[in-house]
Design a protein around this motif. Structure first.
Motif, PDB file in Angstrom:
ATOM      1  N   GLY A  47      43.420  28.173  41.729  1.00  0.00           N
ATOM      2  CA  GLY A  47      42.255  27.939  41.392  1.00  0.00           C
ATOM      3  C   GLY A  47      41.733  27.970  42.761  1.00  0.00           C
ATOM      4  N   CYS A  48      40.778  27.537  43.101  1.00  0.00           N
ATOM      5  CA  CYS A  48      40.749  27.672  44.472  1.00  0.00           C
ATOM      6  C   CYS A  48      39.797  26.033  44.678  1.00  0.00           C
ATOM      7  CB  CYS A  48      40.158  29.168  44.530  1.00  0.00           C
ATOM      8  SG  CYS A  48      37.737  28.669  43.745  1.00  0.00           S
ATOM      9  N   PHE A  49      38.800  26.396  46.501  1.00  0.00           N
ATOM     10  CA  PHE A  49      38.259  25.521  46.493  1.00  0.00           C
ATOM     11  C   PHE A  49      36.790  26.350  47.271  1.00  0.00           C
ATOM     12  CE2 PHE A  49      35.731  22.692  49.087  1.00  0.00           C
ATOM     13  CZ  PHE A  49      35.878  21.611  48.355  1.00  0.00           C
ATOM     14  N   VAL A  50      35.750  25.982  46.403  1.00  0.00           N
ATOM     15  CA  VAL A  50      34.237  26.823  46.986  1.00  0.00           C
ATOM     16  C   VAL A  50      33.867  25.698  47.840  1.00  0.00           C
ATOM     17  CG1 VAL A  50      32.416  27.984  46.513  1.00  0.00           C
ATOM     18  CG2 VAL A  50      34.500  28.333  45.371  1.00  0.00           C
ATOM     19  N   SER A  51      33.162  26.088  48.567  1.00  0.00           N
ATOM     20  CA  SER A  51      32.492  25.105  49.973  1.00  0.00           C
ATOM     21  C   SER A  51      31.679  25.865  49.384  1.00  0.00           C
ATOM     22  CB  SER A  51      33.082  26.070  51.536  1.00  0.00           C
ATOM     23  OG  SER A  51      34.888  25.367  52.235  1.00  0.00           O
ATOM     24  N   THR A  52      30.684  24.995  49.671  1.00  0.00           N
ATOM     25  CA  THR A  52      29.240  25.343  49.420  1.00  0.00           C
ATOM     26  C   THR A  52      28.161  23.401  49.448  1.00  0.00           C
ATOM     27  OG1 THR A  52      27.858  25.786  47.355  1.00  0.00           O
ATOM     28  CG2 THR A  52      29.584  24.780  46.357  1.00  0.00           C
ATOM     29  N   VAL A  53      26.621  23.735  49.299  1.00  0.00           N
ATOM     30  CA  VAL A  53      26.147  21.884  49.827  1.00  0.00           C
ATOM     31  C   VAL A  53      25.750  21.658  48.480  1.00  0.00           C
ATOM     32  CG1 VAL A  53      25.245  21.499  50.866  1.00  0.00           C
ATOM     33  CG2 VAL A  53      25.645  22.571  51.669  1.00  0.00           C
ATOM     34  N   SER A  54      26.000  22.388  46.953  1.00  0.00           N
ATOM     35  CA  SER A  54      25.630  21.739  45.876  1.00  0.00           C
ATOM     36  C   SER A  54      26.528  22.391  45.035  1.00  0.00           C
ATOM     37  CB  SER A  54      23.881  22.639  45.757  1.00  0.00           C
ATOM     38  OG  SER A  54      22.992  22.466  46.538  1.00  0.00           O
ATOM     39  N   PRO A  55      27.447  21.996  44.889  1.00  0.00           N
ATOM     40  CA  PRO A  55      28.365  21.996  43.454  1.00  0.00           C
ATOM     41  C   PRO A  55      28.562  22.103  42.357  1.00  0.00           C
ATOM     42  CG  PRO A  55      29.281  20.077  45.099  1.00  0.00           C
ATOM     43  CD  PRO A  55      28.016  20.276  45.796  1.00  0.00           C
ATOM     44  N   LEU A  56      28.588  22.478  41.359  1.00  0.00           N
ATOM     45  CA  LEU A  56      28.623  21.942  40.175  1.00  0.00           C
ATOM     46  C   LEU A  56      28.801  20.663  39.862  1.00  0.00           C
ATOM     47  CD1 LEU A  56      28.499  25.766  38.752  1.00  0.00           C
ATOM     48  CD2 LEU A  56      26.850  24.182  38.876  1.00  0.00           C
ATOM     49  N   PRO A  57      28.766  20.134  38.828  1.00  0.00           N
ATOM     50  CA  PRO A  57      29.426  18.796  38.087  1.00  0.00           C
ATOM     51  C   PRO A  57      31.075  19.127  37.892  1.00  0.00           C
ATOM     52  CG  PRO A  57      27.705  18.722  37.344  1.00  0.00           C
ATOM     53  CD  PRO A  57      27.550  19.911  37.468  1.00  0.00           C
ATOM     54  N   ALA A  58      32.119  18.122  38.021  1.00  0.00           N
ATOM     55  CA  ALA A  58      32.921  18.483  37.476  1.00  0.00           C
ATOM     56  C   ALA A  58      33.380  18.606  36.238  1.00  0.00           C
ATOM     57  CB  ALA A  58      34.452  17.116  37.619  1.00  0.00           C
ATOM     58  N   GLY A  59      34.218  19.378  35.457  1.00  0.00           N
ATOM     59  CA  GLY A  59      34.417  19.660  34.121  1.00  0.00           C
ATOM     60  C   GLY A  59      33.067  20.861  33.799  1.00  0.00           C
ATOM     61  N   THR A  60      32.376  21.627  34.221  1.00  0.00           N
ATOM     62  CA  THR A  60      31.866  22.946  34.576  1.00  0.00           C
ATOM     63  C   THR A  60      32.286  24.051  34.308  1.00  0.00           C
ATOM     64  OG1 THR A  60      29.610  21.672  35.190  1.00  0.00           O
ATOM     65  CG2 THR A  60      29.100  24.302  35.188  1.00  0.00           C
ATOM     66  N   SER A  61      31.719  24.232  32.771  1.00  0.00           N
ATOM     67  CA  SER A  61      32.775  25.807  32.772  1.00  0.00           C
ATOM     68  C   SER A  61      32.162  27.057  33.858  1.00  0.00           C
ATOM     69  CB  SER A  61      32.257  26.433  31.186  1.00  0.00           C
ATOM     70  OG  SER A  61      33.775  25.858  30.279  1.00  0.00           O
ATOM     71  N   VAL A  62      32.855  27.689  34.416  1.00  0.00           N
ATOM     72  CA  VAL A  62      32.318  28.729  35.271  1.00  0.00           C
ATOM     73  C   VAL A  62      32.872  30.392  35.462  1.00  0.00           C
ATOM     74  CG1 VAL A  62      31.035  26.946  36.865  1.00  0.00           C
ATOM     75  CG2 VAL A  62      33.684  27.951  37.162  1.00  0.00           C
ATOM     76  N   VAL A  63      31.768  31.006  36.372  1.00  0.00           N
ATOM     77  CA  VAL A  63      32.771  32.384  36.327  1.00  0.00           C
ATOM     78  C   VAL A  63      32.313  31.949  37.912  1.00  0.00           C
ATOM     79  CG1 VAL A  63      32.870  34.749  36.055  1.00  0.00           C
ATOM     80  CG2 VAL A  63      31.951  33.254  33.956  1.00  0.00           C
ATOM     81  N   LEU A  64      33.732  32.958  38.678  1.00  0.00           N
ATOM     82  CA  LEU A  64      33.138  32.944  39.867  1.00  0.00           C
ATOM     83  C   LEU A  64      33.438  34.723  40.211  1.00  0.00           C
ATOM     84  CD1 LEU A  64      34.184  31.597  42.402  1.00  0.00           C
ATOM     85  CD2 LEU A  64      36.730  32.265  42.239  1.00  0.00           C
ATOM     86  N   PHE A  65      32.868  35.081  40.899  1.00  0.00           N
ATOM     87  CA  PHE A  65      32.241  36.186  41.303  1.00  0.00           C
ATOM     88  C   PHE A  65      33.018  36.381  42.377  1.00  0.00           C
ATOM     89  CE2 PHE A  65      29.700  35.380  37.779  1.00  0.00           C
ATOM     90  CZ  PHE A  65      29.734  36.425  37.335  1.00  0.00           C
ATOM     91  N   PHE A  66      33.858  37.279  43.361  1.00  0.00           N
ATOM     92  CA  PHE A  66      33.900  37.882  44.454  1.00  0.00           C
ATOM     93  C   PHE A  66      34.577  39.057  44.666  1.00  0.00           C
ATOM     94  CE2 PHE A  66      37.477  35.672  43.235  1.00  0.00           C
ATOM     95  CZ  PHE A  66      38.566  36.946  43.603  1.00  0.00           C
ATOM     96  N   ARG A  67      34.328  39.581  45.846  1.00  0.00           N
ATOM     97  CA  ARG A  67      35.133  41.090  46.216  1.00  0.00           C
ATOM     98  C   ARG A  67      35.636  41.142  47.440  1.00  0.00           C
ATOM     99  NH1 ARG A  67      32.134  45.215  44.595  1.00  0.00           N
ATOM    100  NH2 ARG A  67      30.224  44.716  43.817  1.00  0.00           N
ATOM    101  N   THR A  68      36.925  42.217  47.465  1.00  0.00           N
ATOM    102  CA  THR A  68      37.917  41.943  48.363  1.00  0.00           C
ATOM    103  C   THR A  68      38.128  43.759  48.851  1.00  0.00           C
ATOM    104  OG1 THR A  68      39.858  42.395  46.725  1.00  0.00           O
ATOM    105  CG2 THR A  68      39.417  39.995  47.357  1.00  0.00           C
TER     106      THR A  68
END
Length: 135
Positions: A47-68
């Motif tokens: 898993g990971c921790f995403v810093s954001t001002v408006s996080p989604l509620p706990a229990g929300t199914s999500v897709v995380l997109f990033f580039r390396t």
């Protein structure tokens, strides 16, 4: 009954060590088109921790997109050689004004696991500067 000391240390319960990073990410709730920008603060295979001002509620199914980035290039060359990663997950913590903890649920795909391992290897070896490509 045991007497527990107030100075008792917390036991690490994570299966994988986390690595700090600063990587631009976008998080989208499943079945929605809106994405939420953030910064990947740390990551591990689980898993990971995403810093954001408006996080989604706990229990929300999500897709995380990033580039390396693949290598030491910068600018347009780096964008062309960057690897896009999309990982399914579920928010397990939501801290308004701070961010959200995400547990990966889509790590059964070997290609995604390989991309996560490559990113973690870069972070572990201290080459984080190469992982700062923006989406």
């Amino acid at each position: 009954m045991r007497n527990l000391s107030p100075h008792m240390t917390l036991i690490e319960r994570r299966k994988h060590p986390r690595f700090p990073c600063e990587l631009a990410v976008e998080v989208r709730a499943d079945n929605q088109r809106v994405t939420y920008p953030g910064k990947l603060a740390d990551i591990c295979l689980g898993g990971c921790f995403v810093s954001t001002v408006s996080p989604l509620p706990a229990g929300t199914s999500v897709v995380l997109f990033f580039r390396t980035q693949n290598g030491d290039n910068s600018g347009a060359e780096a964008q062309a050689e960057s690897a896009a990663t999309a990982v399914a997950g579920r928010t397990v913590t939501s801290l308004p004004g701070s961010g959200m903890g995400i547990e990966f649920t889509g790590v059964s795909d070997s290609a995604i696991v390989a991309q996560l391992k490559a990113l973690i290897a870069q972070l572990e070896s201290g080459t984080q500067r190469e992982t700062r490509a923006a989406m």
